[in-house]
Scaffold this motif. Structure first.
Motif, short mmCIF file in Angstrom:
data_model
loop_
_atom_site.label_atom_id
_atom_site.label_comp_id
_atom_site.label_asym_id
_atom_site.label_seq_id
_atom_site.Cartn_x
_atom_site.Cartn_y
_atom_site.Cartn_z
N LYS A 107 9.74 -100.89 6.06
CA LYS A 107 9.42 -100.64 7.46
C LYS A 107 8.59 -99.37 7.60
O LYS A 107 7.70 -99.29 8.44
CB LYS A 107 10.71 -100.55 8.27
N ILE A 108 8.91 -98.36 6.80
CA ILE A 108 8.14 -97.12 6.84
C ILE A 108 6.73 -97.37 6.32
O ILE A 108 5.74 -96.91 6.90
CB ILE A 108 8.84 -96.03 6.01
N ARG A 109 6.62 -98.12 5.23
CA ARG A 109 5.30 -98.40 4.67
C ARG A 109 4.46 -99.24 5.62
O ARG A 109 3.25 -99.08 5.72
CB ARG A 109 5.45 -99.10 3.31
N ASP A 110 5.11 -100.15 6.35
CA ASP A 110 4.38 -100.99 7.30
C ASP A 110 3.88 -100.18 8.49
O ASP A 110 2.82 -100.45 9.05
CB ASP A 110 5.26 -102.13 7.78
N LEU A 111 4.69 -99.19 8.91
CA LEU A 111 4.35 -98.42 10.11
C LEU A 111 3.48 -97.20 9.80
O LEU A 111 2.99 -96.55 10.73
CB LEU A 111 5.63 -97.96 10.81
N ALA A 112 3.30 -96.88 8.53
CA ALA A 112 2.50 -95.71 8.17
C ALA A 112 1.05 -95.90 8.61
O ALA A 112 0.47 -96.97 8.46
CB ALA A 112 2.56 -95.47 6.66
N ASP A 113 0.50 -94.82 9.19
CA ASP A 113 -0.90 -94.86 9.63
C ASP A 113 -1.86 -94.48 8.51
O ASP A 113 -2.96 -95.01 8.42
CB ASP A 113 -1.10 -93.91 10.81
N ARG A 114 -1.41 -93.54 7.66
CA ARG A 114 -2.24 -93.10 6.54
C ARG A 114 -1.38 -92.94 5.30
O ARG A 114 -0.23 -92.54 5.38
CB ARG A 114 -2.94 -91.77 6.84
N LEU A 115 -1.97 -93.26 4.17
CA LEU A 115 -1.33 -93.03 2.88
C LEU A 115 -2.20 -92.06 2.07
O LEU A 115 -3.43 -92.14 2.11
CB LEU A 115 -1.17 -94.34 2.11
N TYR A 116 -1.55 -91.15 1.36
CA TYR A 116 -2.26 -90.18 0.53
C TYR A 116 -1.76 -90.30 -0.91
O TYR A 116 -0.56 -90.38 -1.15
CB TYR A 116 -2.03 -88.75 1.02
N ILE A 117 -2.67 -90.28 -1.85
CA ILE A 117 -2.33 -90.25 -3.27
C ILE A 117 -2.48 -88.81 -3.73
O ILE A 117 -3.57 -88.22 -3.66
CB ILE A 117 -3.23 -91.18 -4.10
N VAL A 118 -1.37 -88.23 -4.22
CA VAL A 118 -1.34 -86.82 -4.60
C VAL A 118 -1.46 -86.70 -6.12
O VAL A 118 -0.72 -87.34 -6.87
CB VAL A 118 -0.04 -86.14 -4.12
N LYS A 119 -2.39 -85.87 -6.59
CA LYS A 119 -2.58 -85.64 -8.02
C LYS A 119 -2.80 -84.14 -8.28
O LYS A 119 -3.39 -83.45 -7.45
CB LYS A 119 -3.78 -86.44 -8.54
N LYS A 120 -2.34 -83.70 -9.44
CA LYS A 120 -2.57 -82.32 -9.85
C LYS A 120 -3.84 -82.24 -10.68
O LYS A 120 -4.10 -83.09 -11.53
CB LYS A 120 -1.37 -81.78 -10.65
N ARG A 121 -4.61 -81.16 -10.43
CA ARG A 121 -5.87 -80.96 -11.14
C ARG A 121 -5.85 -79.59 -11.82
O ARG A 121 -5.62 -78.57 -11.16
CB ARG A 121 -7.05 -81.00 -10.16
#
Length: 255
Positions: free
Chosen positions: A143-157
């Motif tokens: 339900k949270i994934r369906d209602l999410a407006d934006r998704l961010y992929i976090v990576k360390k550089r």
């Protein structure tokens, strides 16, 4: 000849970004800031560090900042119990940060997902509340994934920086085929172009003192709450003491 082409290209690039900045400024009022954003990244990639930077960013904009217990020790951030978020009456222009969403709402526990919280997520913009969640894996409740407006992929550089790449969800129709008798609606993930400046870049050493990744018990958080506000924790007044919304069913039983 070549120098002339370089100058023309430079002028074109400058004009392009000027037009883009003006366009974004004029149309910003048509974009609701009260969204549900979810950040996904592996352990140690910098999710908690990004949380600190985002909290400070919204604090400087004049927003009221809240977080789940232990997620931030910055003095302007008030702590609450994220699992009971829907009982709080937060002031307008509030942003709530939840460091480990999958610990509260795992996809395997979908049957226990509180319906009041689902309603809260659907109507959060009416309450003028923005919610920012972080998770190690893509196993938060559907339900949270369906209602999410934006998704961010976090990576360390290079060990010192964290980058967050934004994606928006757009509905698409999957036509009927050999594996489906009827068409189906689904969500597609579209990366937001870089020139919209919607990503997040965090310099890790700047924010590492504002949280503690090694606290293993939520009852042992550094910003201790007053006994009167132990459950639920305090939110809403100048001291940080909470005023949760009364449960109508409980009040009906006591009358």
């Amino acid at each position: 000849m070549i120098w002339g082409l370089v100058k023309i290209l430079f002028v074109f690039i400058v004009c392009f970004f000027e037009v883009l900045i003006v366009f974004c400024s004029l149309t910003k009022k048509y974009c609701s800031p009260y969204t549900l954003d979810v950040y996904f990244g592996k352990k140690g990639c910098g999710k908690s560090t990004t949380l600190q930077k985002l909290a400070y960013k919204y604090y400087k904009k004049g927003w009221n900042c809240f977080c789940d217990r232990n997620d931030s020790f910055q003095p302007f951030v008030k702590q609450l119990d994220a699992s009971k978020l829907y009982i709080y009456k937060l002031p307008p222009n509030s942003v709530v940060f939840i460091g480990e969403a999958n610990l509260h709402w795992d996809n395997r526990d979908f049957s226990s997902f509180p319906k009041p919280f689902q309603k809260y997520l659907r109507l959060q913009r009416h309450k003028r509340v923005k919610i920012v969640m972080f998770s190690q894996t893509y196993d938060t409740d559907k339900k949270i994934r369906d209602l999410a407006d934006r998704l961010y992929i976090v990576k360390k550089r290079l060990r010192l920086w964290t980058t967050c790449t934004p994606y928006i969800k757009t509905p698409v129709i999957l036509p009927a085929g050999e594996t489906r008798d009827t068409a189906k609606m689904a969500d597609d993930f579209v990366r937001i172009p870089k020139f919209f400046f919607s990503g997040v870049i965090t310099f890790i050493p700047r924010w590492v003192n504002d949280f503690d990744s090694f606290i293993d018990d939520q009852s042992d958080y550094r910003l201790q709450l007053s006994p009167a506000a132990a459950d639920p924790p305090a939110v809403g007044d100048v001291t940080g003491n909470a005023r949760p919304v009364p449960d109508s069913s409980e009040s009906a039983r006591t009358d």
